[in-house]
Each structure stands twice: as C-alpha cells, then as structure tokens.
Scaffold this motif. Sequence first.
Motif, PDB file in Angstrom:
ATOM      1  N   VAL A  97     -42.977  31.487  17.859  1.00 23.92           N
ATOM      2  CA  VAL A  97     -43.755  30.506  17.102  1.00 23.92           C
ATOM      3  C   VAL A  97     -43.833  29.179  17.851  1.00 23.92           C
ATOM      4  N   LYS A  98     -42.766  28.808  18.538  1.00 21.81           N
ATOM      5  CA  LYS A  98     -42.751  27.555  19.305  1.00 21.81           C
ATOM      6  C   LYS A  98     -43.819  27.536  20.396  1.00 21.81           C
ATOM      7  N   ARG A 101     -46.928  25.377  20.056  1.00 19.94           N
ATOM      8  CA  ARG A 101     -46.930  23.924  20.242  1.00 19.94           C
ATOM      9  C   ARG A 101     -47.338  23.507  21.646  1.00 19.94           C
ATOM     10  N   ASP A 115     -42.883  18.562  16.476  1.00 16.49           N
ATOM     11  CA  ASP A 115     -42.924  19.963  16.877  1.00 16.49           C
ATOM     12  C   ASP A 115     -42.071  20.809  15.942  1.00 16.49           C
ATOM     13  N   ASP A 116     -40.873  20.320  15.629  1.00 19.16           N
ATOM     14  CA  ASP A 116     -39.995  21.040  14.705  1.00 19.16           C
ATOM     15  C   ASP A 116     -40.665  21.231  13.352  1.00 19.16           C
ATOM     16  N   VAL A 119     -43.450  23.889  13.472  1.00 22.08           N
ATOM     17  CA  VAL A 119     -42.911  25.250  13.558  1.00 22.08           C
ATOM     18  C   VAL A 119     -42.339  25.690  12.218  1.00 22.08           C
ATOM     19  N   ARG A 132     -36.396  34.064  11.348  1.00 19.72           N
ATOM     20  CA  ARG A 132     -36.530  33.113  12.450  1.00 19.72           C
ATOM     21  C   ARG A 132     -35.665  33.449  13.657  1.00 19.72           C
ATOM     22  N   ARG A 151     -47.527  31.561  14.846  1.00 22.47           N
ATOM     23  CA  ARG A 151     -47.685  30.894  16.143  1.00 22.47           C
ATOM     24  C   ARG A 151     -49.012  30.151  16.205  1.00 22.47           C
ATOM     25  N   ALA A 154     -48.772  27.019  14.151  1.00 24.02           N
ATOM     26  CA  ALA A 154     -47.982  25.979  14.811  1.00 24.02           C
ATOM     27  C   ALA A 154     -48.847  25.107  15.711  1.00 24.02           C
TER      28      ALA A 154
END
Length: 253
Positions: A97-98, A101, A115-116, A119, A132, A151, A154
């Motif tokens: 998923v990150k 970003r 960003d956190d 996500v 997760r 994703r 995000a």
Amino acid sequence: MSITADNLVWKIGKRTVLDGVSLQAEPGRMLGLLGPNGSGKTSLLRLLAGLKTPSAGRITLDGRDIGTVGRRSLARRVAFVEQHATTNANLRVIDVVKLGRFPHRSMFSGWSAADDTAVEEALARAGMVEKRHDLWQSLSGGEKQRIHIARALAQSPQELILDEPTNHLDVQHQIGLLRLVASLPVTSVIALHDLNHAAMFCDHLIVLDHGRVAAAGTPEAVLTEELLRDVFHVSARVERSTHHGRPHIHYLA
C-alpha cells in the motif's frame, strides 16, 4: 466533468482499435465500461489513465488536456488498477500500500505523517487494516484485489480507473469489491464483464462494440434486450429488479 474523452481514435499499426469514442465521467459517480472481448475496453482505460496517447481526439481532466499534465502530477490525481496487476510476493501488505505514495514524494523527501495518514485511510477504506502485516502471498484473490485498490487509494486520487477487477473472484468477493468501489468518494471508471453487476452498481454505462460506442446512458436505458442480442449475441429477458430497482438480465437457453 471529471474526465472527458472527445472523439478518441487509437490505432496499432494499421488496425483501428478505438474509433471515435467520446464519454464523460461525472464527479463522484461510477461509469461502467462494457463490451465483448476485443471491443477496446482495456485500450480505452489505458488512454484515460494517460498510459497511452490517442492517435486522434482529446482527453481532458476538468477541461485541461491530459497531454499537458506531467506524469507525476497525473499519478497524484488518477489511479489505475490493472486487470492483471502483480506485486512482489515477499512484501507485507502495508508495504504494498505504501507504494501508492510514490507520486507524492520527491527524491529527497522522507516518509511523512501525511504519508502515514494516507496509507492508514486507504487500508481502512479497503477493509484490510487487520491484514496490514500479512505477507502478500498469504492473501486470497479477493484480498489481493482489495490491497491493489488500497494502494491506488493511497495515491489520494480524484479518479480511479479499474480494468475488470472482479475477474477470477467468487461471487461473494465480486459483490464485496464492487460495493467497496461504489462507496469511495472518487470518480470511478470501471470495465466489467458481468452485465448484472454493472446494472447494480454503475450510475452510467458505455457499451463498446468493435471499438465504437454502441450505447451510452443509464443502466435502464442501455441494457435492453435488443442491445444484448445485437452486441453480446445472447437472448435474454430484461426486467426491473424488485430488490434494487435496476435492470436485471435473465439469460435464455
């Protein structure tokens, strides 16, 4: 309009894949893209996502030609979930998923609180918070599709483009995935194979046949017995569902 396509033509060599296709995707609504195999659905989606350049015609985002939008800026706005998306099997769910970003980060920027947040919100919307820390290869097909959507979310997109995301899923996961997409606060353009699912979840439909628009409008206006016979070559009876009020197709032997 969110995404507008005007008289698109797409050719591969001398073969015309799309011929004079126009459409408008309304903000916050789901536009369904239907058509037999080989009708040009995937090609159209890739053009709308900015991954290909049309041979002729124009695509705009809120009136701005998509060709004038930089790649990173476009990736911040439009997310594309491919039909056969792949992911490194060694990654954890949160790491997959990150990846969404990436368009928002420069070469010198570190991971931020924004960003956190993006996500975490994406995982929550996809209903995958509890997964997760799981490994990608441990997920079911339906869970993998939800993570691909997480994703994409995000990226914080305004438009979400999906190419037959329910393929190879059982009915329960198909319905769950479409409910998820329908609930998102984004404009979505989605290619679907199941006509009844399109009738249930889409606000507007475009039907392609041999690269041309055969029909466009609401599910009630588009999904007629004549269209099913002429475009999909099936005999069917179309009735109004007593459950959701949308058209329901009964295929005849």
